[in-house]
Design a protein around this motif. Sequence first.
Motif, PDB file in Angstrom:
ATOM      1  N   UNK A 230     101.181  18.068 -40.307  1.00  0.00           N
ATOM      2  CA  UNK A 230     102.186  19.090 -39.739  1.00  0.00           C
ATOM      3  C   UNK A 230     102.652  19.736 -40.868  1.00  0.00           C
ATOM      4  N   UNK A 231     102.500  21.101 -40.594  1.00  0.00           N
ATOM      5  CA  UNK A 231     102.762  22.259 -41.668  1.00  0.00           C
ATOM      6  C   UNK A 231     104.075  22.858 -41.312  1.00  0.00           C
ATOM      7  N   UNK A 232     105.125  22.936 -42.139  1.00  0.00           N
ATOM      8  CA  UNK A 232     106.465  23.617 -41.797  1.00  0.00           C
ATOM      9  C   UNK A 232     106.925  24.566 -42.871  1.00  0.00           C
ATOM     10  N   UNK A 233     106.943  25.845 -42.514  1.00  0.00           N
ATOM     11  CA  UNK A 233     107.350  26.743 -43.334  1.00  0.00           C
ATOM     12  C   UNK A 233     108.597  27.585 -43.019  1.00  0.00           C
TER      13      UNK A 233
ATOM     14  N   UNK B  88     103.216  24.322 -37.529  1.00  0.00           N
ATOM     15  CA  UNK B  88     101.691  24.092 -37.060  1.00  0.00           C
ATOM     16  C   UNK B  88     101.081  22.833 -37.012  1.00  0.00           C
TER      17      UNK B  88
ATOM     18  N   UNK C  97     107.509  17.284 -41.926  1.00  0.00           N
ATOM     19  CA  UNK C  97     106.285  17.724 -42.666  1.00  0.00           C
ATOM     20  C   UNK C  97     105.896  17.335 -44.219  1.00  0.00           C
TER      21      UNK C  97
ATOM     22  N   UNK D  94     108.170  28.443 -38.942  1.00  0.00           N
ATOM     23  CA  UNK D  94     106.610  28.207 -38.672  1.00  0.00           C
ATOM     24  C   UNK D  94     106.233  26.833 -38.778  1.00  0.00           C
TER      25      UNK D  94
END
Lengths: 410, 410
Positions: free
Chosen positions: A261-264, A289, A255, A287
């Motif tokens: 792409x979101x990565x947390x 998305x 990400x 997380x």
Amino acid sequence: MTLPAIDAATLMARLQRLGEVGRGADGRLIRLAGSEADGAGRDLVAGWMRMAGMEVTVDAVGNLVGLWRGGAPAGAAPVMLGSHIDTVIDSGIYDGCYGVLAGLAVIEALQAAGTRLSRPVALAAFTNEEGVRFAPDMLGSLVYAGGMAAEAALAIHGTDGVTLREALTAIGYAGDATPGFLRPHAYLELHIEQGPVLEHEGIAIGAVDRLQGISWQSFVLTGEANHAGTTPMAMRRDAGLVAAQAIAFLRGRIAPRGGSTLATVGTLTLDPGAINVIPGMVRFTLDLRDPDEARLAEAERGFAAELQRLSEAEGVSVESTRLARFEPVIFDAGIVAQVEAAAARRSLSCRRITSGAGHDAQMMARICPAAMIFVPSRGGISHNPREFTEFRQLADGAAVLLDSAMALAR
Amino acid sequence: MTLPAIDAATLMARLQRLGEVGRGADGRLIRLAGSEADGAGRDLVAGWMRMAGMEVTVDAVGNLVGLWRGGAPAGAAPVMLGSHIDTVIDSGIYDGCYGVLAGLAVIEALQAAGTRLSRPVALAAFTNEEGVRFAPDMLGSLVYAGGMAAEAALAIHGTDGVTLREALTAIGYAGDATPGFLRPHAYLELHIEQGPVLEHEGIAIGAVDRLQGISWQSFVLTGEANHAGTTPMAMRRDAGLVAAQAIAFLRGRIAPRGGSTLATVGTLTLDPGAINVIPGMVRFTLDLRDPDEARLAEAERGFAAELQRLSEAEGVSVESTRLARFEPVIFDAGIVAQVEAAAARRSLSCRRITSGAGHDAQMMARICPAAMIFVPSRGGISHNPREFTEFRQLADGAAVLLDSAMALAR
């Protein structure tokens, strides 16, 4: 014939009035699903619905649905507007409530103007969208759309041990209607963005054309706790290090800045957690998305493979648990185009946008054409008392909702 | 004349007896400095010292010192053996106690054999070596060696709010003697390795020629908490990510496998700590160690520079606090050589080794030639009830301590 117009001042006053229901002595707004405060909020909204001449129905999982027939032919499937009025802990006043109360303002505007439509307009306030008290979130709309049996939902225990059935019964909102009793012709949800994009770009209206897919996982890595001063680097099995390397990899490869792409990694705990002890265990959540299912699945695979590689190199074992997984939802292109056209007619700047958060609209998209409208959120802040959207922006969003609903119901 | 010999069975029995002092109903051994259990442990050890004919003195910070003159000329500076008897929480029975009780066994062996030496032999049990209740650790020996005024040490508040003065007074160990009242000719400390090297290499005796430098720092990184689903990667200020990148950098560049620099991040907390919220703040600690001061300082500088670079790239601010800093200590080459010679005479395998942990010997090295002897620790485990060294290994270590002490006192 008068052109219908939103009464924005009343909309604002109601947002503020509802925002006081569930506000504690400490000033925090907490209106969890099925709570006494939720009951009081529902009473208020149902009262406003009835005052607007709507038929109010409560279904088995507490979804509150108002119907305004507006002279439409009997049997015509309604255009449904809606959202939710339950909140997180220490909430702002806009999330969810704005969509419900703007929908009410739309119906009142149509009534006041004597507008005749070929479809009824319905307004829904779905149960437990936030998912703070009962899991999963978006529960009411999930059941409404047939994704879960009402009985199963009613048996879910809240974080306080109370079942949804008990909670709804206690506040008088365990209704008789079968969830899904009104099958909409279309569903449209107005919401604050809860992100910074519209504000950042100075755009008034987001025509939400998709909702990104969400993957929630938790991981437990187990290495070996050992003395920080006496264990040579070559003999370490540092679980915390592997987690750190994996998180760095997320930003580097899965990400990157600018990607979709979101990565947390929002939670992480080290065990035993002492300054001079190598972490023998780490627990963290991820997380992920993405608006595209293939990319989301690839992100999951790529992370899993790298985590495995890093763990093997360090002699650390990996356990992973899937907590939640929703595929991306593509909203109805026709409705999105109508939203864009409505914004254009009012000379409001508009862009297509992806919803980063989950919403009831993603559940309703299972049973009818659906889409959403976003208005800007200051600083992108949400789920927080500092959540804020300007009056003018709220009014603009409601006007676009009105025009779009009229277009759908004609 | 009989050759003096360690009574290893008595040594073992006393280790086990002392290991029951402070053991709770839950089976855990907790004998924090200045606690009631510490008082009971001191009473036991002081009693054994007196039974062995030693003059027992307690100094102002509670250091317990026994002196056996053994017919040495008046005024001759003593050879001092020693360690500590305070423990961590949920401790094993060897750390510290082994050095004190083996020293006692040495003096008893010399007495039993009627050995005449040209120097007295002293035995010290220093206060608060572990530093669990009072900070800093190695406090008693630090004061004994003149590194801190007794008054300053006595005013330190423990984790429970009680001062060291109050704690020592309560257990009857606030003594009259001035710390440092006996200035040793040499100091020698026997200890379990608390690391895996000797066991890993199958070596009986470690001749500890140096103690690595230690740098403890804490960091607070502040970015911005935000919604994991709606904040584009390019707009994030993810404090947790920066910490992860910095930790990965530690292993990659500062402390790779096989190098002498040790780097450990043992504590890390994310705030607010929710699965779908970007961490706006992270707090973590860094434990850096190296036997070489220049390399240790370079590791500190290299980490700080990279952390700054990573933080700036993410829009995160850095606050750092120095918690502890000890330069490496080089032990006395002559004593180290005597330890090696003693091991060789008993046909025990021996290697030079660096102490990874801090010990009272590093403080005593400020005022006299000092060194340490290590015996293997099973699995390198320490500060843990599973801490274990075999009876045979304990006996061998005590024998080498005896021979080395005799060589130093002749």
